[in-house]
Design an enzyme around this catalytic site. Structure first.
Site, short mmCIF file in Angstrom:
data_model
loop_
_atom_site.label_atom_id
_atom_site.label_comp_id
_atom_site.label_asym_id
_atom_site.label_seq_id
_atom_site.Cartn_x
_atom_site.Cartn_y
_atom_site.Cartn_z
N ASP A 266 5.20 -3.01 -13.56
CA ASP A 266 3.83 -2.51 -13.60
C ASP A 266 3.10 -3.32 -14.66
OD1 ASP A 266 1.48 -1.22 -13.21
OD2 ASP A 266 2.29 0.81 -13.37
C1 BGC Z 1 -1.09 0.58 -12.35
C2 BGC Z 1 -0.56 0.01 -11.06
C3 BGC Z 1 -1.45 -1.10 -10.59
C4 BGC Z 1 -1.54 -2.16 -11.67
C5 BGC Z 1 -2.40 -3.34 -11.32
C6 BGC Z 1 -1.36 -0.50 -13.38
O1 BGC Z 1 -2.05 0.01 -14.45
O2 BGC Z 1 -0.19 1.53 -12.86
O3 BGC Z 1 -0.45 1.01 -10.08
O4 BGC Z 1 -0.99 -1.63 -9.39
O5 BGC Z 1 -2.08 -1.56 -12.84
O6 BGC Z 1 -3.74 -3.00 -11.31
#
Ligand code: BGC
Length: 738
Positions: A266
């Protein structure tokens, strides 16, 4: 003429030298060769620096390929409800492109509420096509974390509280996205069930709850959906962050499930070079998500990622094994060969009318009619001269906000616009009734009451709105009640006019202290670009609602298992101390309700939720025949067939979701009263009936025996229940497992 021949032959020679004949093109470029051979060939040609470059980001959403070898970059996009706008290379800010206005699809709670895998399939195909058109090869979604508490700010991005339902719904989504040649990145693996302290909470959960409740949807996405990538989550489990968690990634994901795709962190979920190298992470994104400045000294500092220069140094100092880097590169190359380097993959399309239709169809199929006393709904256009519409969400766009799933859309139809278009401007009176802005003056309750009395029908359209603490990433809700004084408004309207329908727009259950006074209640979800049209079609009766709840609508928070054991269970506790190397204090959290999540908890504790899991009404009625079991096949195939007839006994065409629950009547271990083990959605004309069949195999009877680390079934009697919800059980039949 001579000169021409000379040039021609020189260029032919050059061509022959660089490409050779078709039989000796490099193996990694030859699609007739098996992917594993191509992976090994490409890997063998790469330098160590090229490998290191490949395993971490080069911009907010991309990571490098190998330019020298013509291996393309990886481009990710959020996900999961539409294709995110382009952002600057090194900033979260929108880049201001004018060609990236997408189609927004309904939030995943709505998709789950359709209880229809066919809806997942058209969702996956359409969003896959949008990603493909925008040249993304990894779609960051869908999310399948289990709805453990209605406080979780991101429940709207997930598929509800039941592992069986989420498993059945995630598979077609993943398959269809990938049929377009775009990898689905299933998230957030695992135990990311709240936003509060999401980077710092260490989850303690029993193996039984892990395997029975929290993992099945991920496993289905991997094994049945064939997901090509998966996203590690921010939180910790067994004191390791889940983006580099040995048990989750090495032992379970790759070891037990045989995952051969890429594990993507993530954004900002990587916290340690040693663990990142050793514990199964392949691709690091978003470290120091504020633009990398914290540790790195300035922007564009991707070289300082944990799996960049620090990893090179770590290996050079003899602390880490370079072969592990090869493993990561293999997984990423496989991802690239399956997507961008697949010459056969189809083209995409973007924000088309067809996608709008898909979006509206899913929305219409997911809206849930929770209550409809005295047939308040539908409100046929010819039956009214004046409808009073009250509530900020009637005139508010919901595709923006909520965090990373926020979208820049081609258009979004607001409910008020659609109601005006459907009923005619002269019939609609709008009053805001409440406001998210403290200082905004809105109508008084007396004014609302008066207008409600004078109207033929009243529609209240409120709920949450994806602002901070109101269904939003990074923050949980702080209150089970509706915000901004909505309860008083609803109560006043219901008292003034019995023909009032309350529409809740949210991804979570909310408290409904006025439920006895409201004759009609609709769960409206975040419905995407076609939100208003879908809602207006259902409210007016153009479309008969057929969705059912993918989670329990608790009457109060103390009916939810996660909230029953104090802060240790939710949101976790901290002593505030910083251990060496930590920048934020850790939270410890114990999932004390264990396997008893959602209806499993309300069932064993005999509580009456406002609306149970699986509940949803229709404008028509359905009658169920007795459930019949055929156990003779048990011996040969290990399966029992269960069947019943469902008849549309009302006056209009409609869809019914028939649910099959199974309970173990005699068990030496504690088990849920009954669990969902099958469902089918059937659409019927009035007077028509359908035979609904289910197959019950051993897996439907098993529990996870943590000691043996295996699924186990005990002989004895079981009961199969056919129901219109987890509480509206229409017929049951017992059988014995010998
Ligand atoms: C989120 C993800 C997301 C990623 C990219 C993170 O903060 O938890 O779900 O895909 O950011 O934007």
């Amino acid at each position: 003429m001579k000169k021409f021949i000379y040039i021609l032959s020189a260029s032919c020679l050059l061509w022959a030298a660089s490409c050779g004949s078709s039989s000796d093109i490099p193996v990694y470029l030859d699609d007739s060769k098996p992917i594993e051979e191509r992976v090994e060939d490409a890997l063998a040609r790469m330098t160590f620096d090229e490998k290191i470059a490949m395993i971490h980001a080069q911009s907010k959403f991309s990571s490098p390929g190998v330019p020298r070898l013509g291996i393309p970059e990886v481009w990710c996009t959020d996900g999961p409800h539409g294709i995110r706008e382009e952002v600057f290379w090194d900033k979260w800010k929108g880049a201001g492109w004018t060609n990236d206005h997408c189609m927004a699809f309904p939030a995943l709670t709505c998709l789950a509420a359709t209880w229809d895998p066919a809806m997942s399939a058209i969702y996956g195909k359409a969003i896959g096509e949008e990603a493909r058109y925008r040249n993304k090869n990894v779609l960051l979604g869908p999310g399948v974390n289990i709805y453990r508490t209605p406080f979780n700010g991101r429940n709207f991005e997930y598929m509800g509280e039941d592992p069986y339902l989420a498993s059945k719904m995630v598979v077609p989504y993943v398959q269809e996205v990938q049929n377009i040649g775009v990898a689905s990145c299933v998230k957030h693996y695992a135990l990311n069930n709240q936003e509060f302290a999401r980077h710092d909470v260490n989850v303690e959960v029993s193996d039984r709850a892990l395997y029975e409740i929290y993992l099945p949807a991920f496993k289905a996405a991997v094994q049945e959906g064939g997901a090509w990538s998966i996203m590690g989550s921010y939180n910790l489990y067994q004191n390791e962050h889940c983006c580099h968690n040995k048990r989750l990634l090495v032992d379970i994901l790759r070891g037990e499930w045989g995952f051969d795709g890429a594990v993507i962190s993530d954004w900002g979920g990587v916290e340690d070079t040693h663990e990142a190298l050793n514990n199964g992470l392949d691709l690091e994104f978003g470290t120091w998500t504020d633009g990398l400045a914290t540790n790195a000294g300035g922007s564009d500092a991707y070289n300082n990622y944990y799996m960049a220069e620090p990893l090179k140094r770590y290996i050079a100092e003899g602390k880490g094994d370079a072969a592990l880097v090869d493993e990561k590169v293999r997984n990423i190359l496989r991802l690239i060969f399956r997507t961008t380097m697949n010459r056969e993959r189809p083209y995409g399309s973007f924000a088309t009318e067809e996608h709008a239709k898909v979006s509206r169809t899913i929305a219409e199929n997911g809206i849930v009619l929770l209550k409809n006393d005295n047939n308040v709904l539908p409100i046929a256009p010819e039956s009214v001269n004046k409808i009073l519409v009250v509530g900020e969400n009637a005139d508010y766009k919901m595709t923006k906000g909520g965090g990373s799933s926020s979208l820049k859309v081609k258009y979004e139809v607001k409910p008020l616009e659609a109601l005006v278009a459907l009923y005619g401007e002269e019939k609609i009176q709008y009053m805001k009734g409440y406001s998210q802005k403290d200082d905004e003056k809105v109508e008084s309750l007396a004014e609302l009451r008066k207008a409600a009395t004078e109207a033929d029908a009243v529609l209240f359209i409120g709920g949450l709105n994806k602002r901070k603490h109101q269904d939003s990433e990074g923050r949980d809700r702080e209150d089970f009640a509706l915000p901004y004084g909505q309860d008083a408004v609803i109560e006043a309207l219901c008292e003034a006019n019995p023909r009032t329908a309350v529409v809740i727009v949210s991804g979570n259950a909310v408290a409904m202290p006025w439920i006895e006074k409201a004759n009609a209640v609709v769960q409206g979800w975040y419905l995407g670009s076609e939100a208003g049209n879908a809602l207006a079609n259902v409210l007016s009766g153009k479309v008969n609602p057929s969705g059912k709840l993918p989670f329990t609508y608790y009457a109060s928070l103390d009916q939810c298992g996660a909230h029953t054991f104090g802060e240790e269970s939710y949101p976790g506790v901290t002593d505030g101390e910083l251990a060496p190397g930590q920048v934020r204090p850790r939270y410890q959290q114990r999932y004390a309700e264990d396997i008893f999540v959602g209806y499993r908890w309300t069932d064993i504790n005999n509580c009456e939720p406002t609306f149970p899991f699986g509940h949803g009404l229709s404008y028509t009625t359905f009658e169920y025949s007795d459930l019949k079991l055929n156990t003779t096949s048990m011996k040969e195939s290990g399966k029992i067939t269960a069947s019943l007839e469902v008849t549309n006994t009302g006056n209009c065409y409609g869809g019914e979701i028939v649910q099959l629950y199974i309970g173990d009547d005699e068990s030496t271990v504690e088990r849920p009263v009954r669990e969902l083990k099958g469902f089918k959605k059937v659409f019927l004309q009035p007077g028509c009936r359908a035979v609904v069949e289910f197959e019950i195999d051993r897996s439907a009877l098993a529990y996870f025996d943590a000691e043996k680390h295996d699924w186990a079934t005990e002989k004895g009697t079981f009961t199969a229940y056919a129901g219109a919800s987890s509480r509206d059980l229409r017929s049951k039949a017992q059988f014995e497992l010998k």
